[in-house]
Enzyme design. Structure first.
Site, PDB file in Angstrom:
ATOM      1  N   ALA A 146       3.079  -0.793   4.842  1.00  0.00           N
ATOM      2  CA  ALA A 146       2.603  -0.872   6.223  1.00  0.00           C
ATOM      3  C   ALA A 146       2.134  -2.278   6.610  1.00  0.00           C
ATOM      4  CB  ALA A 146       1.482   0.134   6.442  1.00  0.00           C
ATOM      5  N   HIS A 200       4.049  -4.494   9.166  1.00  0.00           N
ATOM      6  CA  HIS A 200       3.925  -4.377  10.613  1.00  0.00           C
ATOM      7  C   HIS A 200       2.602  -4.930  11.148  1.00  0.00           C
ATOM      8  CE1 HIS A 200       7.153  -1.721   9.502  1.00  0.00           C
ATOM      9  NE2 HIS A 200       6.325  -0.890   8.898  1.00  0.00           N
ATOM     10  N   TYR A 250      11.055   8.869   0.804  1.00  0.00           N
ATOM     11  CA  TYR A 250      10.949   7.797  -0.190  1.00  0.00           C
ATOM     12  C   TYR A 250      11.550   8.130  -1.559  1.00  0.00           C
ATOM     13  CZ  TYR A 250       7.871   5.774   3.331  1.00  0.00           C
ATOM     14  OH  TYR A 250       7.375   5.244   4.494  1.00  0.00           O
ATOM     15  N   HIS A 292      12.768  -2.413   2.407  1.00  0.00           N
ATOM     16  CA  HIS A 292      12.167  -1.132   2.796  1.00  0.00           C
ATOM     17  C   HIS A 292      13.066  -0.013   2.301  1.00  0.00           C
ATOM     18  CE1 HIS A 292       9.254  -3.215   5.178  1.00  0.00           C
ATOM     19  NE2 HIS A 292      10.232  -3.952   5.647  1.00  0.00           N
ATOM     20  N   ARG A 309      12.858   4.922  12.686  1.00  0.00           N
ATOM     21  CA  ARG A 309      11.597   5.664  12.643  1.00  0.00           C
ATOM     22  C   ARG A 309      10.726   5.297  13.856  1.00  0.00           C
ATOM     23  NH1 ARG A 309       9.176   5.155   6.786  1.00  0.00           N
ATOM     24  NH2 ARG A 309       7.882   6.864   7.577  1.00  0.00           N
ATOM     25  N   ARG A 319       7.122   0.757  13.481  1.00  0.00           N
ATOM     26  CA  ARG A 319       7.718   0.257  12.226  1.00  0.00           C
ATOM     27  C   ARG A 319       8.870  -0.697  12.488  1.00  0.00           C
ATOM     28  NH1 ARG A 319       5.380   3.608   8.325  1.00  0.00           N
ATOM     29  NH2 ARG A 319       4.927   5.656   9.184  1.00  0.00           N
ATOM     30  N   ASP A 354       1.697 -15.874   6.325  1.00  0.00           N
ATOM     31  CA  ASP A 354       1.191 -17.220   6.057  1.00  0.00           C
ATOM     32  C   ASP A 354       1.220 -17.544   4.561  1.00  0.00           C
ATOM     33  OD1 ASP A 354       0.810 -17.704   8.733  1.00  0.00           O
ATOM     34  OD2 ASP A 354      -1.354 -17.362   8.706  1.00  0.00           O
ATOM     35  N   PRO A 357       0.803  -1.223   0.000  1.00  0.00           N
ATOM     36  CA  PRO A 357       0.000   0.000   0.000  1.00  0.00           C
ATOM     37  C   PRO A 357       0.838   1.276   0.000  1.00  0.00           C
ATOM     38  CG  PRO A 357      -0.102  -1.102   2.137  1.00  0.00           C
ATOM     39  CD  PRO A 357       0.548  -2.056   1.179  1.00  0.00           C
ATOM     40  N   ASN A 358       0.341   2.213  -0.758  1.00  0.00           N
ATOM     41  CA  ASN A 358       0.883   3.580  -0.863  1.00  0.00           C
ATOM     42  C   ASN A 358       2.165   3.674  -1.686  1.00  0.00           C
ATOM     43  OD1 ASN A 358      -1.186   4.837   0.801  1.00  0.00           O
ATOM     44  ND2 ASN A 358      -0.257   3.714   2.497  1.00  0.00           N
ATOM     45  N   SER A 397      13.026   3.127   3.344  1.00  0.00           N
ATOM     46  CA  SER A 397      13.497   3.907   4.489  1.00  0.00           C
ATOM     47  C   SER A 397      14.119   2.978   5.535  1.00  0.00           C
ATOM     48  CB  SER A 397      12.326   4.672   5.115  1.00  0.00           C
ATOM     49  OG  SER A 397      11.384   3.764   5.662  1.00  0.00           O
ATOM     50  N   ASN A 418       8.214  -5.367  -0.963  1.00  0.00           N
ATOM     51  CA  ASN A 418       8.111  -4.236  -0.033  1.00  0.00           C
ATOM     52  C   ASN A 418       6.648  -4.202   0.391  1.00  0.00           C
ATOM     53  OD1 ASN A 418       7.874  -1.889   1.381  1.00  0.00           O
ATOM     54  ND2 ASN A 418       9.079  -0.655  -0.055  1.00  0.00           N
ATOM     55  N   GLU A 428      12.799  -9.196   1.763  1.00  0.00           N
ATOM     56  CA  GLU A 428      11.973  -8.070   2.228  1.00  0.00           C
ATOM     57  C   GLU A 428      12.784  -6.793   2.054  1.00  0.00           C
ATOM     58  OE1 GLU A 428      10.986  -8.521   6.381  1.00  0.00           O
ATOM     59  OE2 GLU A 428      10.345  -6.433   6.578  1.00  0.00           O
ATOM     60  N   ARG A 442       4.898  10.912  -2.692  1.00  0.00           N
ATOM     61  CA  ARG A 442       4.703  10.650  -1.270  1.00  0.00           C
ATOM     62  C   ARG A 442       5.981  10.955  -0.471  1.00  0.00           C
ATOM     63  NH1 ARG A 442       4.837   4.497   1.138  1.00  0.00           N
ATOM     64  NH2 ARG A 442       4.067   5.050   3.196  1.00  0.00           N
TER      65      ARG A 442
HETATM   66  C1  DQA Z   1       8.196   1.149   3.883  1.00  0.00           C
HETATM   67  C2  DQA Z   1       8.232   1.360   5.410  1.00  0.00           C
HETATM   68  C3  DQA Z   1       6.878   1.105   6.034  1.00  0.00           C
HETATM   69  O1  DQA Z   1       6.926   1.312   7.438  1.00  0.00           O
HETATM   70  C4  DQA Z   1       5.848   2.059   5.450  1.00  0.00           C
HETATM   71  O2  DQA Z   1       4.568   1.791   5.967  1.00  0.00           O
HETATM   72  C5  DQA Z   1       5.828   2.044   3.949  1.00  0.00           C
HETATM   73  C6  DQA Z   1       7.105   1.976   3.231  1.00  0.00           C
HETATM   74  C7  DQA Z   1       9.525   1.525   3.217  1.00  0.00           C
HETATM   75  O3  DQA Z   1       9.711   1.163   2.056  1.00  0.00           O
HETATM   76  O4  DQA Z   1      10.367   2.200   3.822  1.00  0.00           O
HETATM   77  O5  DQA Z   1       4.797   2.171   3.325  1.00  0.00           O
HETATM   78  O6  DQA Z   1       7.951  -0.229   3.629  1.00  0.00           O
END
Ligand code: DQA
Length: 149
Positions: free
Chosen positions: A76, A79, A22, A99, A106, A110, A86, A9-10, A101, A73, A97, A17
């Site tokens: 959110a 978390h 990011y 990220h 942070r 997170r 699963d 998401p996002n 950031s 990635n 995995e 954003r």
């Molecule tokens: C993220 C870090 C997550 O905590 C956050 O919710 C994101 C982006 C990152 O790429 O740093 O949406 O996964």
């Protein structure tokens, strides 16, 4: 090898954003760069982004039998989502995995991931360059696996 890159998401808002966190690159441009990089290493990339948890779960299920490695990635959902954990355990496809950031620098919420302990690698805080690092590591792990069984 076929690599599936999953973005949660996002991440469709990359470039707009919180660019100080990011970066300025759009998701589309980033994924184009990732495909080109994977091709240089003789691998191929498929990409899927969704803001909906069940769509990412379904994409993980659909990866069974066709995808050799997942780079995810989870945004959110990292978390919060036992369902993603699963699904990844269920298909038994190795994954990295990532990220953008440094989640450890942070907010405390997170700093826990439902995925890190079952990942074959975790890349954190290297900006969008982390995706290329993940592809490189996936290729290295896959080649090692092919050689050593
Ligand atoms: C993220 C870090 C997550 O905590 C956050 O919710 C994101 C982006 C990152 O790429 O740093 O949406 O996964």
């Amino acid at each position: 090898m076929n690599i599936l890159i999953l973005n949660g998401p996002n991440l469709n808002l990359l470039g707009k954003r919180e660019p100080d966190i990011y970066g300025a690159q759009t998701l589309q441009d980033l994924m184009t760069d990732c495909s080109a990089y994977a091709e240089q290493l003789n691998h191929s990339v498929t990409h899927f982004q969704s803001n909906a948890e069940h769509e990412i779960v379904n994409a993980i299920h659909d990866a069974m039998n066709t995808i050799d490695f997942i780079v995810i990635n989870p945004g959110a959902f990292t978390h919060t989502s036992i369902a993603l954990r699963d699904a990844l355990l269920g298909v038994n496809i190795p994954f990295i995995e990532i990220h953008i950031s440094n989640v450890h620098a942070r907010e405390t919420f997170r700093q826990h991931s439902y995925l890190s302990d079952i990942a074959s690698g975790v890349i954190v805080g290297c900006g969008t360059h982390g995706y290329k690092l993940a592809i490189e590591s996936a290729a290295q792990q896959f080649n090692h696996q092919q050689k050593n069984g």
